[in-house]
Write a protein that holds these residues in place. Structure first.
Motif, PDB file in Angstrom:
ATOM      1  N   LYS A  90      14.401  12.895  -5.160  1.00  0.00           N
ATOM      2  CA  LYS A  90      13.647  11.627  -5.206  1.00  0.00           C
ATOM      3  C   LYS A  90      13.747  11.047  -6.614  1.00  0.00           C
ATOM      4  CE  LYS A  90       9.042   9.671  -4.458  1.00  0.00           C
ATOM      5  NZ  LYS A  90       7.620   9.960  -4.106  1.00  0.00           N
ATOM      6  N   MET A  91      14.173   9.768  -6.720  1.00  0.00           N
ATOM      7  CA  MET A  91      14.317   9.095  -8.006  1.00  0.00           C
ATOM      8  C   MET A  91      13.314   7.950  -8.102  1.00  0.00           C
ATOM      9  SD  MET A  91      18.482   9.003  -8.538  1.00  0.00           S
ATOM     10  CE  MET A  91      18.809   8.202  -6.956  1.00  0.00           C
ATOM     11  N   GLU A  92      12.733   7.816  -9.293  1.00  0.00           N
ATOM     12  CA  GLU A  92      11.765   6.741  -9.554  1.00  0.00           C
ATOM     13  C   GLU A  92      12.107   6.079 -10.889  1.00  0.00           C
ATOM     14  OE1 GLU A  92       7.635   7.915  -9.122  1.00  0.00           O
ATOM     15  OE2 GLU A  92       8.235   9.700  -7.990  1.00  0.00           O
ATOM     16  N   TRP A  93      12.045   4.771 -10.911  1.00  0.00           N
ATOM     17  CA  TRP A  93      12.250   4.010 -12.140  1.00  0.00           C
ATOM     18  C   TRP A  93      11.472   2.705 -12.057  1.00  0.00           C
ATOM     19  CZ3 TRP A  93      15.642   4.397  -8.175  1.00  0.00           C
ATOM     20  CH2 TRP A  93      16.125   3.216  -7.604  1.00  0.00           C
ATOM     21  N   THR A  94      11.390   2.015 -13.151  1.00  0.00           N
ATOM     22  CA  THR A  94      10.602   0.784 -13.221  1.00  0.00           C
ATOM     23  C   THR A  94      11.523  -0.417 -13.419  1.00  0.00           C
ATOM     24  OG1 THR A  94       8.711   1.950 -14.166  1.00  0.00           O
ATOM     25  CG2 THR A  94       8.764  -0.438 -14.432  1.00  0.00           C
ATOM     26  N   ASN A  95      11.347  -1.408 -12.569  1.00  0.00           N
ATOM     27  CA  ASN A  95      12.084  -2.670 -12.673  1.00  0.00           C
ATOM     28  C   ASN A  95      11.184  -3.682 -13.379  1.00  0.00           C
ATOM     29  OD1 ASN A  95      13.368  -5.217 -12.183  1.00  0.00           O
ATOM     30  ND2 ASN A  95      14.409  -4.318 -10.404  1.00  0.00           N
ATOM     31  N   ASP A  96      11.571  -4.060 -14.592  1.00  0.00           N
ATOM     32  CA  ASP A  96      10.739  -4.952 -15.398  1.00  0.00           C
ATOM     33  C   ASP A  96      10.637  -6.355 -14.812  1.00  0.00           C
ATOM     34  OD1 ASP A  96      10.384  -2.862 -17.124  1.00  0.00           O
ATOM     35  OD2 ASP A  96      11.879  -3.529 -18.596  1.00  0.00           O
ATOM     36  N   TYR A  97      11.497  -6.704 -13.884  1.00  0.00           N
ATOM     37  CA  TYR A  97      11.509  -8.067 -13.351  1.00  0.00           C
ATOM     38  C   TYR A  97      10.703  -8.201 -12.057  1.00  0.00           C
ATOM     39  CZ  TYR A  97      15.358  -8.571 -16.650  1.00  0.00           C
ATOM     40  OH  TYR A  97      16.117  -8.608 -17.787  1.00  0.00           O
ATOM     41  N   ILE A  98      10.169  -7.095 -11.573  1.00  0.00           N
ATOM     42  CA  ILE A  98       9.407  -7.141 -10.326  1.00  0.00           C
ATOM     43  C   ILE A  98       7.993  -6.632 -10.605  1.00  0.00           C
ATOM     44  CG2 ILE A  98       9.245  -6.276  -7.962  1.00  0.00           C
ATOM     45  CD1 ILE A  98      12.246  -5.980  -7.929  1.00  0.00           C
ATOM     46  N   ARG A  99       7.010  -7.492 -10.324  1.00  0.00           N
ATOM     47  CA  ARG A  99       5.609  -7.111 -10.504  1.00  0.00           C
ATOM     48  C   ARG A  99       4.737  -8.166  -9.822  1.00  0.00           C
ATOM     49  NH1 ARG A  99       3.980  -3.408 -14.289  1.00  0.00           N
ATOM     50  NH2 ARG A  99       6.042  -3.642 -15.258  1.00  0.00           N
ATOM     51  N   TRP A 100       3.660  -7.725  -9.154  1.00  0.00           N
ATOM     52  CA  TRP A 100       2.725  -8.658  -8.519  1.00  0.00           C
ATOM     53  C   TRP A 100       1.352  -8.022  -8.422  1.00  0.00           C
ATOM     54  CZ3 TRP A 100       6.049  -5.764  -5.518  1.00  0.00           C
ATOM     55  CH2 TRP A 100       5.473  -5.011  -4.478  1.00  0.00           C
ATOM     56  N   SER A 101       0.392  -8.868  -8.113  1.00  0.00           N
ATOM     57  CA  SER A 101      -0.982  -8.416  -7.947  1.00  0.00           C
ATOM     58  C   SER A 101      -1.276  -8.306  -6.449  1.00  0.00           C
ATOM     59  CB  SER A 101      -1.969  -9.394  -8.599  1.00  0.00           C
ATOM     60  OG  SER A 101      -3.301  -9.018  -8.327  1.00  0.00           O
ATOM     61  N   PRO A 102      -1.725  -7.167  -5.959  1.00  0.00           N
ATOM     62  CA  PRO A 102      -2.025  -7.010  -4.525  1.00  0.00           C
ATOM     63  C   PRO A 102      -3.098  -7.998  -4.029  1.00  0.00           C
ATOM     64  CG  PRO A 102      -1.892  -4.881  -5.584  1.00  0.00           C
ATOM     65  CD  PRO A 102      -1.868  -5.906  -6.681  1.00  0.00           C
ATOM     66  N   ASP A 103      -4.000  -8.413  -4.935  1.00  0.00           N
ATOM     67  CA  ASP A 103      -5.056  -9.336  -4.506  1.00  0.00           C
ATOM     68  C   ASP A 103      -4.492 -10.700  -4.119  1.00  0.00           C
ATOM     69  OD1 ASP A 103      -6.860  -7.315  -5.029  1.00  0.00           O
ATOM     70  OD2 ASP A 103      -7.224  -7.994  -7.093  1.00  0.00           O
ATOM     71  N   ASP A 104      -3.378 -11.068  -4.715  1.00  0.00           N
ATOM     72  CA  ASP A 104      -2.781 -12.362  -4.407  1.00  0.00           C
ATOM     73  C   ASP A 104      -1.975 -12.342  -3.112  1.00  0.00           C
ATOM     74  OD1 ASP A 104      -3.881 -13.233  -6.757  1.00  0.00           O
ATOM     75  OD2 ASP A 104      -2.033 -12.927  -7.935  1.00  0.00           O
ATOM     76  N   PHE A 105      -1.696 -11.151  -2.568  1.00  0.00           N
ATOM     77  CA  PHE A 105      -0.868 -11.036  -1.366  1.00  0.00           C
ATOM     78  C   PHE A 105      -1.541 -10.173  -0.295  1.00  0.00           C
ATOM     79  CE2 PHE A 105       1.979 -11.921  -4.878  1.00  0.00           C
ATOM     80  CZ  PHE A 105       2.799 -12.917  -4.374  1.00  0.00           C
ATOM     81  N   CYS A 106      -2.813 -10.489  -0.069  1.00  0.00           N
ATOM     82  CA  CYS A 106      -3.583  -9.847   1.006  1.00  0.00           C
ATOM     83  C   CYS A 106      -3.631  -8.326   0.887  1.00  0.00           C
ATOM     84  CB  CYS A 106      -3.029 -10.250   2.365  1.00  0.00           C
ATOM     85  SG  CYS A 106      -2.992 -12.017   2.681  1.00  0.00           S
ATOM     86  N   GLY A 107      -3.681  -7.821  -0.342  1.00  0.00           N
ATOM     87  CA  GLY A 107      -3.795  -6.380  -0.567  1.00  0.00           C
ATOM     88  C   GLY A 107      -2.497  -5.601  -0.396  1.00  0.00           C
ATOM     89  N   ILE A 108      -1.371  -6.284  -0.283  1.00  0.00           N
ATOM     90  CA  ILE A 108      -0.081  -5.585  -0.136  1.00  0.00           C
ATOM     91  C   ILE A 108       0.317  -5.014  -1.498  1.00  0.00           C
ATOM     92  CG2 ILE A 108       2.350  -5.811   0.429  1.00  0.00           C
ATOM     93  CD1 ILE A 108       1.593  -8.087   2.314  1.00  0.00           C
ATOM     94  N   ASP A 109       0.401  -3.677  -1.563  1.00  0.00           N
ATOM     95  CA  ASP A 109       0.730  -3.042  -2.836  1.00  0.00           C
ATOM     96  C   ASP A 109       2.137  -2.438  -2.858  1.00  0.00           C
ATOM     97  OD1 ASP A 109       0.257  -1.082  -1.022  1.00  0.00           O
ATOM     98  OD2 ASP A 109      -1.058   0.132  -2.294  1.00  0.00           O
ATOM     99  N   LYS A 110       2.851  -2.498  -1.741  1.00  0.00           N
ATOM    100  CA  LYS A 110       4.230  -1.981  -1.723  1.00  0.00           C
ATOM    101  C   LYS A 110       4.994  -2.645  -0.596  1.00  0.00           C
ATOM    102  CE  LYS A 110       2.888   2.116   0.983  1.00  0.00           C
ATOM    103  NZ  LYS A 110       1.441   1.831   0.899  1.00  0.00           N
TER     104      LYS A 110
END
Length: 402
Positions: free
Chosen positions: A43-63
């Protein structure tokens, strides 16, 4: 655009990729090919600096789940890979609201591993699985493990499926200078099947060879028995030759064990042949005496024993004395005949004792040699087996899951 370059805004720092490696099963360890076959979950995990959002702005969608072709993902390979047999990679990426991206894959991999078979079948092997990036160096991409040594070992012992090999531990090492992350996996062989099918049969053959000292040295049964036991050990050595690698740095203990037993059995066979030669030499000397003595040859032909030789000669002398007594006078000839018979009897007894002493010399020598060799043989076997088994069972600081 998002699938072409590293997803970082600051180019002066490397992208950190976190790896979680789970060996689901140790499938095989091939000593001859020196390969290590495992079922890995990566399993690989990394961070994409260009993708980020607030779950509150999208009906609680966190992934969200997207196809893996839409975004950049690191191309990580295994350095020791000999053959990639089966692979089941996820066709999707999991994107979290904070920009963390996860990618998982399951694969059966065959990696090269330098085997140490000195203590076969009580051996412990340590094989490395090294992850690296072919496209990026340590300045652009940095590999990091999710867990440490202790956490990995506890985690794997709960999930791993074990067959012939027992999982002992897995450690983690980082080579920051070249951007490599490698996992040494230590496994230990289940040796019970080899003890029952290999070590004990050779030990039983050794006991059979010791039993051969109770057999008679006359005849060829003892030699045939020892040759049969020797051939059985040879068959065991041929089987062992197909199991162990020919490129081993040192001679394995099990090869020393087989070769030592084989050598001592060979010496035992040579001693038996020599003893039989001495006994046959005694028999040959007896046959020569019979061939040079007409009276002994006549007694042998008609079934008479050597002890009847004097009686045989005494009968002939009695007949001659009787004829003489009738022709030349009874008294003087009878006394002369009695003296002759006593002299012949004494000479015959002396010759018989000398012949028996001469014929028994080589047989007695063969018996002494046989007793001395039997004592030395048993002592050597006991000392040799004690040394070999003490080296085999030497304590190791590796604790494995049973």
């Amino acid at each position: 655009m998002y699938s072409m370059g590293l997803p970082i805004k600051k180019q002066n720092r490397p992208l950190q990729v976190v790896l979680t490696v789970d060996p689901w099963a140790i499938l095989d360890v091939k000593e001859v090919d020196q390969t290590f076959v495992t079922h890995l979950g990566v399993k690989m995990e990394w961070t994409n600096d260009y993708i980020r959002w607030s779950p509150d702005d999208f009906c609680g969608i966190d992934k969200v789940i997207v196809p893996s072709e839409l975004l950049w993902k690191p191309y990580i390979v295994i350095k020791e890979m000999a053959e990639k047999e089966k692979s089941l990679s996820s066709p999707h990426l999991k994107i979290n609201f904070n920009g963390t991206i996860e990618f998982s894959s399951d694969q059966v991999v065959m990696t090269n591993c330098r085997m140490q078979v000195n203590k076969f079948p009580f051996d412990t092997q340590t094989c490395n699985i090294t992850f690296l990036s072919n496209m990026y160096d340590s300045k652009d991409l940095y590999l990091k493990s999710r867990y440490g040594h202790i956490q990995y070992t506890k985690r794997i012992r709960k999930i791993i499926t074990q067959y012939e090999w027992l999982f002992c531990n897995m450690t983690v090492h980082n080579w920051n200078s070249i951007g490599h992350l490698y996992f040494p996996i230590t496994v230990k062989r289940r040796s019970v099947i080899y003890i029952v099918n290999f070590l004990l049969p050779i030990l039983y053959l050794t006991c059979l060879d010791l039993r051969s000292f109770l057999m008679s040295d006359t005849g060829g049964e003892k030699v045939g028995f020892k040759i049969t036991v020797l051939l059985a050990v040879t068959v065991m050595q041929l089987i062992l030759n197909d199991i162990l690698p020919s490129s081993s740095d040192s001679i394995p203990l099990i090869m020393k064990y087989c070769f030592g037993i084989f050598t001592m059995m060979m010496l035992s066979l040579m001693e038996t042949i020599f003893v039989m030669y001495l006994i046959e030499k005694d028999s040959a000397s007896e046959d020569d005496e019979i061939a040079h003595d007409p009276s002994l040859e006549a007694m042998k032909k008609y079934g008479a024993s050597l002890n009847d030789k004097s009686d045989f000669k005494r009968g002939s002398a009695a007949k001659e004395d009787t004829s003489i007594r009738h022709t030349e006078g009874p008294l003087t000839l009878e006394m002369f005949s009695d003296e002759l018979k006593e002299m012949k009897k004494m000479i015959t007894l002396l010759n018989t004792d000398k012949q028996e002493e001469k014929r028994g010399y080589w047989t007695k020598l063969a018996e002494r040699i046989n007793k001395i060799f039997a004592i030395c043989y048993v002592t050597s076997i006991i000392v040799f087996l004690a040394i070999i088994f003490s080296m085999w069972t030497a304590a190791e600081d590796v604790i494995c899951l049973s």
